[in-house]
Motif scaffolding. Structure first.
Motif, PDB file in Angstrom:
ATOM      1  N   LEU A   1      29.708  18.403 -35.687  1.00  0.00           N
ATOM      2  CA  LEU A   1      28.495  17.616 -35.535  1.00  0.00           C
ATOM      3  C   LEU A   1      28.319  17.109 -34.112  1.00  0.00           C
ATOM      4  CD1 LEU A   1      28.483  15.663 -38.926  1.00  0.00           C
ATOM      5  CD2 LEU A   1      27.244  17.747 -38.334  1.00  0.00           C
ATOM      6  N   HIS A   2      29.400  17.101 -33.326  1.00  0.00           N
ATOM      7  CA  HIS A   2      29.321  16.741 -31.917  1.00  0.00           C
ATOM      8  C   HIS A   2      29.338  17.969 -31.003  1.00  0.00           C
ATOM      9  CE1 HIS A   2      30.363  12.710 -33.473  1.00  0.00           C
ATOM     10  NE2 HIS A   2      29.750  12.281 -32.385  1.00  0.00           N
ATOM     11  N   TYR A   3      29.006  19.128 -31.560  1.00  0.00           N
ATOM     12  CA  TYR A   3      28.849  20.350 -30.772  1.00  0.00           C
ATOM     13  C   TYR A   3      30.170  20.852 -30.188  1.00  0.00           C
ATOM     14  CZ  TYR A   3      23.729  19.656 -30.844  1.00  0.00           C
ATOM     15  OH  TYR A   3      22.421  19.494 -31.240  1.00  0.00           O
ATOM     16  N   ARG A   4      31.310  20.515 -30.798  1.00  0.00           N
ATOM     17  CA  ARG A   4      32.606  20.932 -30.255  1.00  0.00           C
ATOM     18  C   ARG A   4      33.270  21.951 -31.179  1.00  0.00           C
ATOM     19  NH1 ARG A   4      34.975  18.220 -26.031  1.00  0.00           N
ATOM     20  NH2 ARG A   4      36.345  20.039 -26.162  1.00  0.00           N
ATOM     21  N   LEU A   5      32.707  23.142 -31.233  1.00  0.00           N
ATOM     22  CA  LEU A   5      33.281  24.203 -32.046  1.00  0.00           C
ATOM     23  C   LEU A   5      34.709  24.517 -31.635  1.00  0.00           C
ATOM     24  CD1 LEU A   5      30.301  26.732 -32.265  1.00  0.00           C
ATOM     25  CD2 LEU A   5      31.258  25.392 -34.129  1.00  0.00           C
TER      26      LEU A   5
ATOM     27  N   GLY B   1      33.040  11.314 -23.376  1.00  0.00           N
ATOM     28  CA  GLY B   1      32.960  11.774 -21.986  1.00  0.00           C
ATOM     29  C   GLY B   1      33.721  10.904 -21.005  1.00  0.00           C
ATOM     30  N   LEU B   2      34.856  10.340 -21.413  1.00  0.00           N
ATOM     31  CA  LEU B   2      35.575   9.423 -20.518  1.00  0.00           C
ATOM     32  C   LEU B   2      36.218  10.136 -19.322  1.00  0.00           C
ATOM     33  CD1 LEU B   2      37.160   6.919 -23.060  1.00  0.00           C
ATOM     34  CD2 LEU B   2      35.003   6.766 -21.807  1.00  0.00           C
ATOM     35  N   PRO B   3      36.858  11.283 -19.485  1.00  0.00           N
ATOM     36  CA  PRO B   3      37.378  11.963 -18.283  1.00  0.00           C
ATOM     37  C   PRO B   3      36.262  12.311 -17.300  1.00  0.00           C
ATOM     38  CG  PRO B   3      38.405  12.860 -20.254  1.00  0.00           C
ATOM     39  CD  PRO B   3      37.295  11.967 -20.724  1.00  0.00           C
TER      40      PRO B   3
ATOM     41  N   LEU C   1      29.137  12.604 -24.040  1.00  0.00           N
ATOM     42  CA  LEU C   1      28.711  14.000 -24.013  1.00  0.00           C
ATOM     43  C   LEU C   1      27.772  14.294 -25.173  1.00  0.00           C
ATOM     44  CD1 LEU C   1      32.126  15.709 -23.160  1.00  0.00           C
ATOM     45  CD2 LEU C   1      30.378  14.792 -21.605  1.00  0.00           C
ATOM     46  N   ARG C   2      27.923  13.520 -26.258  1.00  0.00           N
ATOM     47  CA  ARG C   2      27.023  13.624 -27.400  1.00  0.00           C
ATOM     48  C   ARG C   2      27.250  12.394 -28.261  1.00  0.00           C
ATOM     49  NH1 ARG C   2      22.859  17.261 -27.773  1.00  0.00           N
ATOM     50  NH2 ARG C   2      24.284  18.749 -26.773  1.00  0.00           N
ATOM     51  N   ASP C   3      26.192  11.715 -28.639  1.00  0.00           N
ATOM     52  CA  ASP C   3      26.328  10.496 -29.435  1.00  0.00           C
ATOM     53  C   ASP C   3      25.116  10.338 -30.335  1.00  0.00           C
ATOM     54  OD1 ASP C   3      27.830   8.315 -30.223  1.00  0.00           O
ATOM     55  OD2 ASP C   3      27.966   7.469 -28.212  1.00  0.00           O
ATOM     56  N   GLY C   4      25.358   9.834 -31.563  1.00  0.00           N
ATOM     57  CA  GLY C   4      24.250   9.626 -32.477  1.00  0.00           C
ATOM     58  C   GLY C   4      23.242   8.641 -31.919  1.00  0.00           C
ATOM     59  N   MET C   5      23.718   7.447 -31.551  1.00  0.00           N
ATOM     60  CA  MET C   5      22.853   6.450 -30.944  1.00  0.00           C
ATOM     61  C   MET C   5      23.529   5.833 -29.736  1.00  0.00           C
ATOM     62  SD  MET C   5      20.127   4.748 -30.544  1.00  0.00           S
ATOM     63  CE  MET C   5      19.216   5.523 -31.866  1.00  0.00           C
TER      64      MET C   5
ATOM     65  N   GLU D   1      17.056 -13.440 -15.288  1.00  0.00           N
ATOM     66  CA  GLU D   1      16.768 -13.698 -13.880  1.00  0.00           C
ATOM     67  C   GLU D   1      17.512 -12.752 -12.941  1.00  0.00           C
ATOM     68  OE1 GLU D   1      20.198 -16.405 -15.089  1.00  0.00           O
ATOM     69  OE2 GLU D   1      18.302 -15.671 -15.952  1.00  0.00           O
ATOM     70  N   ASP D   2      18.591 -12.133 -13.414  1.00  0.00           N
ATOM     71  CA  ASP D   2      19.382 -11.247 -12.543  1.00  0.00           C
ATOM     72  C   ASP D   2      20.076 -10.192 -13.404  1.00  0.00           C
ATOM     73  OD1 ASP D   2      20.620 -10.145 -10.326  1.00  0.00           O
ATOM     74  OD2 ASP D   2      22.244 -11.625 -10.295  1.00  0.00           O
ATOM     75  N   PRO D   3      19.298  -9.301 -14.031  1.00  0.00           N
ATOM     76  CA  PRO D   3      19.898  -8.354 -14.977  1.00  0.00           C
ATOM     77  C   PRO D   3      20.589  -7.191 -14.291  1.00  0.00           C
ATOM     78  CG  PRO D   3      17.553  -7.944 -14.802  1.00  0.00           C
ATOM     79  CD  PRO D   3      17.836  -9.150 -13.951  1.00  0.00           C
ATOM     80  N   GLY D   4      21.545  -6.622 -15.006  1.00  0.00           N
ATOM     81  CA  GLY D   4      22.192  -5.407 -14.543  1.00  0.00           C
ATOM     82  C   GLY D   4      21.382  -4.180 -14.901  1.00  0.00           C
ATOM     83  N   VAL D   5      21.905  -3.008 -14.556  1.00  0.00           N
ATOM     84  CA  VAL D   5      21.211  -1.734 -14.749  1.00  0.00           C
ATOM     85  C   VAL D   5      22.042  -0.858 -15.675  1.00  0.00           C
ATOM     86  CG1 VAL D   5      20.273   0.319 -13.607  1.00  0.00           C
ATOM     87  CG2 VAL D   5      20.197  -1.904 -12.450  1.00  0.00           C
ATOM     88  N   LEU D   6      21.377  -0.213 -16.624  1.00  0.00           N
ATOM     89  CA  LEU D   6      22.031   0.703 -17.555  1.00  0.00           C
ATOM     90  C   LEU D   6      21.940   2.126 -17.025  1.00  0.00           C
ATOM     91  CD1 LEU D   6      23.328   1.308 -20.349  1.00  0.00           C
ATOM     92  CD2 LEU D   6      20.981   1.487 -21.249  1.00  0.00           C
ATOM     93  N   VAL D   7      23.100   2.783 -16.867  1.00  0.00           N
ATOM     94  CA  VAL D   7      23.163   4.212 -16.552  1.00  0.00           C
ATOM     95  C   VAL D   7      23.548   4.922 -17.844  1.00  0.00           C
ATOM     96  CG1 VAL D   7      24.303   6.000 -15.182  1.00  0.00           C
ATOM     97  CG2 VAL D   7      23.773   3.774 -14.148  1.00  0.00           C
ATOM     98  N   LEU D   8      22.671   5.790 -18.323  1.00  0.00           N
ATOM     99  CA  LEU D   8      22.758   6.288 -19.698  1.00  0.00           C
ATOM    100  C   LEU D   8      22.697   7.813 -19.754  1.00  0.00           C
ATOM    101  CD1 LEU D   8      22.712   5.638 -22.777  1.00  0.00           C
ATOM    102  CD2 LEU D   8      20.210   5.443 -22.569  1.00  0.00           C
ATOM    103  N   SER D   9      23.590   8.392 -20.554  1.00  0.00           N
ATOM    104  CA  SER D   9      23.601   9.841 -20.764  1.00  0.00           C
ATOM    105  C   SER D   9      22.343  10.292 -21.492  1.00  0.00           C
ATOM    106  CB  SER D   9      24.825  10.231 -21.595  1.00  0.00           C
ATOM    107  OG  SER D   9      24.700  11.546 -22.106  1.00  0.00           O
TER     108      SER D   9
END
Length: 458
Positions: free
Chosen positions: A90-94, A271-273, A362-366, A380-388
Motif C-alpha cells: 500500500l506504500h508502493y514498496r513491492l 523518507g528519513l534517510p 516518500l508516501r503517506d496517507g495524510m 505573529e511569527d509563524p514557522g514554515v512547513l516544507v511538505l512532501s
C-alpha cells in the motif's frame, strides 16, 4: 442513527492522556456524541485456550471491548500479512513485500474471528465503522453472518495504483471483500480514484459518478474524506506549561539559531534517510547555514522486530554521525536524532520553537504532523512547513513549500526558501492553512462520513 460501533486494531484511550493521536481523539468525540462501542485488539498475546475472552470497560456513553491474539495469529495476521505484505504494497514498496500464503490465511482467519466475536454485540440500528488495513475483509465476514447494518470503512494509509496492487496475490479477492462495505473512504482523491480504477478495470464494477460505484447489485460510496485535527485545541497546547518548558529549553540550547523539526516513526515510508541527505545538501549548497541551522529529528521506534526497521535505524545512526562529524563545531551540532516519543503538549512546544517543519514522507496517507506543526505556530511569527508532494496532506496544504523527497537538491532548496522567507509571506501562508485546518477539523471529518452513511439509509 443508533449507536456507533467503531472497529480498529487498537482501542482507546477514552481520555486524552496527552499521548493520544488525532485519530483516537476524533473517534472518542464521535463515539461520545452518539454513544457506542469501540472494539479491537487488546495489544496482548494469550494462550489458545483463553483466546476470545472479551475484556470490557465502560464509561457512561462508551463501551470498550477488546480481545487478545494468539501468538500464531499475531505472527501471521499482524506482523505477517498486515505489516510485511499489505503495509509495503500500500506504500508502493513491492521490493519489501513478503508474499506468504500462511500470512494471508492468518489474516483472513483473524478477521473472521473478530467478526464472530463482534456479531453478538451488535444491535439492529448500529452503524459499524471499521478502520484501516488490518480489516479489509471484515465486512464480508459480517455479511456472511447475515449482518445487514450499515458498514463503513476508512483507510488511513495510501491506496496504490492498480498496477501496483495487482502484484498482491489474490488482490481481486481482497478488494472484492472490501465491497461488502457500504462506504469505503480514503484520505485523498488520488487514493479513491485508484480504488475505483481497480474495481472497474479488474472487477467489472460500474462507475455511477458522484463517488458511487455499482457491483453485484449493490451501490458502494467510494470517496475521499481527508482526516483533520482539532487545530484550535492543539494551538492551545503550545501555551501549556509543558510546552513552554520545552520551548524555553530549546531556545536556550539554540542560542538564537534556527531549528528544523521532523517528527516521524522510524519507518521506511517516512523518507528519513532521504531527509538526512537533503539536510546535508543544505549545508553543502548553502554554507551560510553552517553553525546557524540545526535539524532535530524525533523518531520513536516502530515495529522494531522487522528487519527493514532495524536497517533504517542503523542507517540513520550512521548518517547522523557522518553529518555531525563533517560539519559540527564546538558549540553547534547539525543533527540531533532522538529515538523517543514525546507527549502531544511537549511536541506543541517543540513545533512552536522551530522555524521549519520538515515533513517529507516518500508516501503517506495524510500525515497529521504537518497539520499539528501549523496549528502550533505563533500567529505573529509563524514557522514554515516544507511538505512532501507524496503526503496526503499536500492535497489540502498547497501554501506549504511542496517538495519531491527523492531529490536532495529540491528539498535543500525548499529548506533554504523556508529559512529565508520574509515574515509577511510566512504569516500569509500560515493564516490560510490554519483557517482551513480549523474549518476541516476532526469532527467535520467524522461527521461527513456519518452523513454519507445516513444518506444511504434514507
Amino acid at each position: 442513527m443508533g449507536r456507533l460501533v467503531v472497529v480498529s486494531n487498537r482501542v482507546g484511550p477514552l481520555k486524552d492522556t496527552g499521548r493520544a493521536g488525532g485519530l483516537a481523539v476524533a473517534l472518542v468525540d464521535a463515539l461520545t456524541q452518539t454513544g457506542g462501542l469501540w472494539f479491537g485488539w487488546s495489544g496482548e498475546i494469550s494462550e489458545e485456550g483463553s483466546f476470545g475472552q472479551l475484556k470490557t470497560q465502560k464509561t457512561r456513553k462508551v463501551q470498550m471491548v477488546q480481545m487478545d491474539l494468539t501468538q500464531a495469529d499475531y505472527d501471521e495476521f499482524y506482523a505477517g500479512y498486515a505489516n510485511r505484505t499489505l503495509w509495503p504494497i500500500l506504500h508502493y514498496r513491492l521490493d519489501l513485500a513478503v508474499f506468504d500464503r500462511r500470512f494471508e490465511q492468518g489474516y483472513r482467519h483473524v478477521n473472521d474471528r473478530f467478526a464472530t466475536r463482534l456479531r453478538p454485540l451488535l444491535q439492529d440500528d448500529d452503524v459499524v465503522w471499521v478502520h484501516d488495513y488490518h480489516f479489509l475483509t471484515f465486512a464480508a465476514n459480517l455479511r456472511a453472518m447475515e449482518v445487514n447494518n450499515p458498514l463503513a470503512f476508512f483507510l488511513h494509509i495510501p491506496f496504490p495504483a492498480p498496477e501496483i496492487l495487482a502484484a498482491l496475490p489474490n488482490a481481486g479477492s481482497i478488494v472484492r471483500a472490501m465491497l461488502a462495505y457500504d462506504l469505503v473512504g480514503f484520505q485523498t482523491r488520488r487514493d479513491a480514484d485508484n480504488f475505483r480504477r481497480f474495481v472497474i478495470e479488474e472487477l467489472d464494477a460500474t462507475d455511477l459518478g458522484d463517488g458511487r460505484i455499482s457491483t453485484g447489485g449493490r451501490e458502494v460510496i467510494v470517496r475521499a474524506y481527508p482526516i483533520g485535527i482539532d487545530a484550535e485545541a492543539f494551538s492551545k497546547f503550545g501555551m501549556t506549561p509543558e510546552a513552554r518548558r520545552n520551548m524555553s529549553r530549546l531556545e536556550k540550547l539554540m542560542g538564537g539559531r534556527q531549528q528544523i523539526i521532523g517528527v516521524d516513526r522510524i519507518d521506511y515510508s517516512k523518507g528519513l534517510p532521504e531527509r538526512f541527505r537533503a539536510f546535508e545538501r543544505l549545508l553543502e549548497d548553502y554554507p551560510e547555514n553552517r553553525g546557524r541551522v540545526s535539524l532535530m529529528q524525533v523518531a520513536p521506534p516502530s515495529r522494531a522486530e522487522l528487519d527493514a526497521y532495524i536497517d533504517i535505524r542503523r542507517e540513520l545512526d550512521e548518517m547522523t554521525g557522518h553529518v555531525n562529524g563533517r560539519f559540527a563545531d564546538l558549540d553547534w551540532t547539525p543533527i540531533r536524532f532522538l529515538t523517543k516519543s514525546f507527549p502531544r503538549r511537549a511536541l506543541a512546544g517543540i513545533y512552536r520553537a522551530s522555524r521549519v517543519g520538515l515533513v517529507t514522507p516518500l508516501r503517506d496517507g495524510m500525515n497529521l504532523v504537518a497539520k499539528e506543526y501549523i496549528a502550533a505556530q505563533r500567529a505573529e511569527d509563524p514557522g514554515v512547513l516544507v511538505l512532501s508532494r507524496f503526503a496526503g496532506a499536500a492535497e489540502g496544504m498547497k501554501e506549504a513549500v511542496i517538495v519531491n523527497p527523492h531529490s536532495a537538491e529540491e528539498v535543500a532548496a525548499g529548506l533554504q526558501s523556508a529559512i529565508t522567507m520574509p515574515l509577511e509571506e510566512r504569516r500569509d501562508r500560515w493564516q490560510i492553512m490554519f483557517d482551513r485546518l480549523c474549518e476541516e477539523d476532526a469532527i467535520a471529518w467524522s461527521r461527513s462520513i456519518m452523513n454519507d452513511v445516513a444518506s444511504m439509509k434514507a
